[in-house]
Design a protein around this motif. Sequence first.
Motif, PDB file in Angstrom:
ATOM      1  N   LEU A  88       0.796  -1.228   0.000  1.00 57.08           N
ATOM      2  CA  LEU A  88       0.000   0.000   0.000  1.00 57.08           C
ATOM      3  C   LEU A  88       0.829   1.280   0.000  1.00 57.08           C
ATOM      4  O   LEU A  88       0.274   2.375  -0.042  1.00 57.08           O
ATOM      5  N   LEU A  89       2.148   1.152   0.072  1.00 59.01           N
ATOM      6  CA  LEU A  89       3.007   2.327  -0.126  1.00 59.01           C
ATOM      7  C   LEU A  89       3.141   2.562  -1.629  1.00 59.01           C
ATOM      8  O   LEU A  89       4.038   2.053  -2.275  1.00 59.01           O
ATOM      9  N   LYS A  90       2.240   3.326  -2.173  1.00 58.84           N
ATOM     10  CA  LYS A  90       2.215   3.493  -3.623  1.00 58.84           C
ATOM     11  C   LYS A  90       3.310   4.426  -4.129  1.00 58.84           C
ATOM     12  O   LYS A  90       3.799   4.290  -5.231  1.00 58.84           O
ATOM     13  N   GLU A  91       3.649   5.417  -3.310  1.00 56.28           N
ATOM     14  CA  GLU A  91       4.645   6.389  -3.763  1.00 56.28           C
ATOM     15  C   GLU A  91       5.283   7.062  -2.557  1.00 56.28           C
ATOM     16  O   GLU A  91       4.796   6.962  -1.437  1.00 56.28           O
ATOM     17  N   SER A  92       6.402   7.759  -2.794  1.00 51.29           N
ATOM     18  CA  SER A  92       7.081   8.478  -1.723  1.00 51.29           C
ATOM     19  C   SER A  92       6.188   9.595  -1.200  1.00 51.29           C
ATOM     20  O   SER A  92       5.516  10.278  -1.963  1.00 51.29           O
ATOM     21  N   HIS A  93       6.164   9.764   0.115  1.00 51.16           N
ATOM     22  CA  HIS A  93       5.354  10.826   0.716  1.00 51.16           C
ATOM     23  C   HIS A  93       6.155  11.440   1.860  1.00 51.16           C
ATOM     24  O   HIS A  93       6.495  10.761   2.826  1.00 51.16           O
ATOM     25  N   VAL A  94       6.454  12.725   1.744  1.00 46.67           N
ATOM     26  CA  VAL A  94       7.286  13.401   2.731  1.00 46.67           C
ATOM     27  C   VAL A  94       6.580  14.690   3.154  1.00 46.67           C
ATOM     28  O   VAL A  94       6.176  15.489   2.320  1.00 46.67           O
ATOM     29  N   GLU A  95       6.415  14.889   4.449  1.00 48.39           N
ATOM     30  CA  GLU A  95       5.726  16.075   4.964  1.00 48.39           C
ATOM     31  C   GLU A  95       6.679  16.956   5.768  1.00 48.39           C
ATOM     32  O   GLU A  95       7.025  16.622   6.892  1.00 48.39           O
ATOM     33  N   GLU A  96       7.113  18.058   5.220  1.00 46.73           N
ATOM     34  CA  GLU A  96       7.837  19.107   5.959  1.00 46.73           C
ATOM     35  C   GLU A  96       8.888  18.541   6.929  1.00 46.73           C
ATOM     36  O   GLU A  96       8.773  18.675   8.142  1.00 46.73           O
TER      37      GLU A  96
ATOM     38  N   ILE B 234      14.893   6.519  -0.630  1.00 51.92           N
ATOM     39  CA  ILE B 234      14.598   5.591  -1.723  1.00 51.92           C
ATOM     40  C   ILE B 234      13.115   5.238  -1.656  1.00 51.92           C
ATOM     41  O   ILE B 234      12.687   4.491  -0.776  1.00 51.92           O
ATOM     42  N   PRO B 235      12.284   5.808  -2.535  1.00 51.30           N
ATOM     43  CA  PRO B 235      10.849   5.538  -2.468  1.00 51.30           C
ATOM     44  C   PRO B 235      10.538   4.086  -2.835  1.00 51.30           C
ATOM     45  O   PRO B 235      11.380   3.425  -3.458  1.00 51.30           O
ATOM     46  N   PRO B 236       9.343   3.603  -2.433  1.00 54.69           N
ATOM     47  CA  PRO B 236       8.297   4.365  -1.757  1.00 54.69           C
ATOM     48  C   PRO B 236       8.506   4.410  -0.240  1.00 54.69           C
ATOM     49  O   PRO B 236       8.853   3.407   0.373  1.00 54.69           O
ATOM     50  N   VAL B 237       8.290   5.583   0.336  1.00 55.36           N
ATOM     51  CA  VAL B 237       8.366   5.748   1.792  1.00 55.36           C
ATOM     52  C   VAL B 237       7.291   6.739   2.218  1.00 55.36           C
ATOM     53  O   VAL B 237       6.772   7.504   1.405  1.00 55.36           O
ATOM     54  N   VAL B 238       6.965   6.721   3.504  1.00 59.96           N
ATOM     55  CA  VAL B 238       6.179   7.785   4.124  1.00 59.96           C
ATOM     56  C   VAL B 238       7.016   8.336   5.269  1.00 59.96           C
ATOM     57  O   VAL B 238       7.443   7.584   6.151  1.00 59.96           O
ATOM     58  N   ILE B 239       7.276   9.634   5.219  1.00 57.58           N
ATOM     59  CA  ILE B 239       8.009  10.302   6.304  1.00 57.58           C
ATOM     60  C   ILE B 239       7.131  11.459   6.768  1.00 57.58           C
ATOM     61  O   ILE B 239       6.826  12.366   6.006  1.00 57.58           O
TER      62      ILE B 239
ATOM     63  N   GLY C 208      14.441   3.789   3.221  1.00 57.12           N
ATOM     64  CA  GLY C 208      13.733   3.085   2.170  1.00 57.12           C
ATOM     65  C   GLY C 208      14.640   2.086   1.467  1.00 57.12           C
ATOM     66  O   GLY C 208      15.835   1.986   1.773  1.00 57.12           O
ATOM     67  N   PRO C 209      14.038   1.352   0.532  1.00 56.10           N
ATOM     68  CA  PRO C 209      12.619   1.448   0.186  1.00 56.10           C
ATOM     69  C   PRO C 209      11.733   0.819   1.259  1.00 56.10           C
ATOM     70  O   PRO C 209      12.212   0.099   2.116  1.00 56.10           O
ATOM     71  N   TYR C 210      10.453   1.110   1.184  1.00 56.95           N
ATOM     72  CA  TYR C 210       9.431   0.547   2.068  1.00 56.95           C
ATOM     73  C   TYR C 210       9.706   0.871   3.529  1.00 56.95           C
ATOM     74  O   TYR C 210      10.097   0.014   4.319  1.00 56.95           O
ATOM     75  N   ALA C 211       9.514   2.132   3.872  1.00 57.57           N
ATOM     76  CA  ALA C 211       9.691   2.557   5.255  1.00 57.57           C
ATOM     77  C   ALA C 211       8.614   3.573   5.614  1.00 57.57           C
ATOM     78  O   ALA C 211       8.182   4.365   4.778  1.00 57.57           O
ATOM     79  N   TYR C 212       8.192   3.515   6.876  1.00 58.55           N
ATOM     80  CA  TYR C 212       7.288   4.505   7.446  1.00 58.55           C
ATOM     81  C   TYR C 212       8.014   5.132   8.629  1.00 58.55           C
ATOM     82  O   TYR C 212       8.418   4.421   9.559  1.00 58.55           O
TER      83      TYR C 212
END
Length: 331
Positions: A232-240, A250-255, A268-272
């Motif tokens: 379900l990590l479709k793409e890299s997502h980085v918030e501020e 290395i996407p996909p990640v959520v930070i 990454g890849p595959y990290a929250y």
Amino acid sequence: MKVLIMAGGYATRLWPITKDNPKALLPVGNRVILDYILEKAGELELDTYISTNRFFEAHFRQYAERYGVGLIVEDTLHEDEKLGTIGALKNALDELGPDDYIVIAGDNLFSFSLRDFLNSYDGRTLIAVYDVGDLELAKRYGVVVLEGERVISFQEKPAEPRSTLVSTGVYVFPRRVMERVDEYLSNGNRDSPGYFIQWLLERGEEVKAYRFSEYWYDIGSADSYLEALKTLLKESHVEEIQISPYAKIIPPVVIKRGAKILGRSMIGPYAYIGENCVIENSDISDSIIFRGTIIRNSTIWRSIIDEKCEIRNLELRKSLVGGHAKIQRGE
């Protein structure tokens, strides 16, 4: 017809991660498990309810308000008091009254549309089934044997499965079946949906299967949780966040917002990475790091680390670390 999402368990197999946090609210990608389920349930435009326990009530209250759904609270605070799924069904029936119910396990991530699922409902009990493709793996679940779309056998966690098709914890129970829940429990039967399906079949109730493919995850273990994250990590997502010029993502990640990626770190890849984490001179992949955790000079792979931990000078592989833990090797 009503939708009932079952989230009253204490998820002991994922302790300590779920000791103070309900499994349905674990993050997967940029959302939590319950977000995915409620989004799918929203397609149906039916009255929807979350069933949980007194211990986790406050956690779910904000989601109930956000999505405009009801909350059914069983009066339990500990694992040894829990009602179980069928007990929780009875508790919901006592509050909401008999009806046709779509029942969904709150730790389920599945690919199919609930609208498509409901379109196949014809008045028979309906269960969603998925081919896990491995007889050894099937032993963990309720195993289904079909004749066309009709279920002719259902075995809960069999030692010798007759197929690799398993029930996925998504059901439609017609009103006449829901009215038998009290009879089932009063006769001392085991409190599990699988055994309830077996009991219904033995009493002549027809059960229909809805088969689907693509993906299904029962978030009952660290491995299944991490595999769901990867899907379900479709793409890299980085918030501020603050990222060192020497760091690599290395996407996909959520930070999440407020995190700091310092020094020569690789994510990454595959990290929250949760809110306000600090990652310095560390490599993290295939892992979930909850908010407020500090990791320095470490390598983390296929691990889950709860909130506000401190990890220094370590290599962690396939590990589960509880909240507020401080673990380090000498500087």
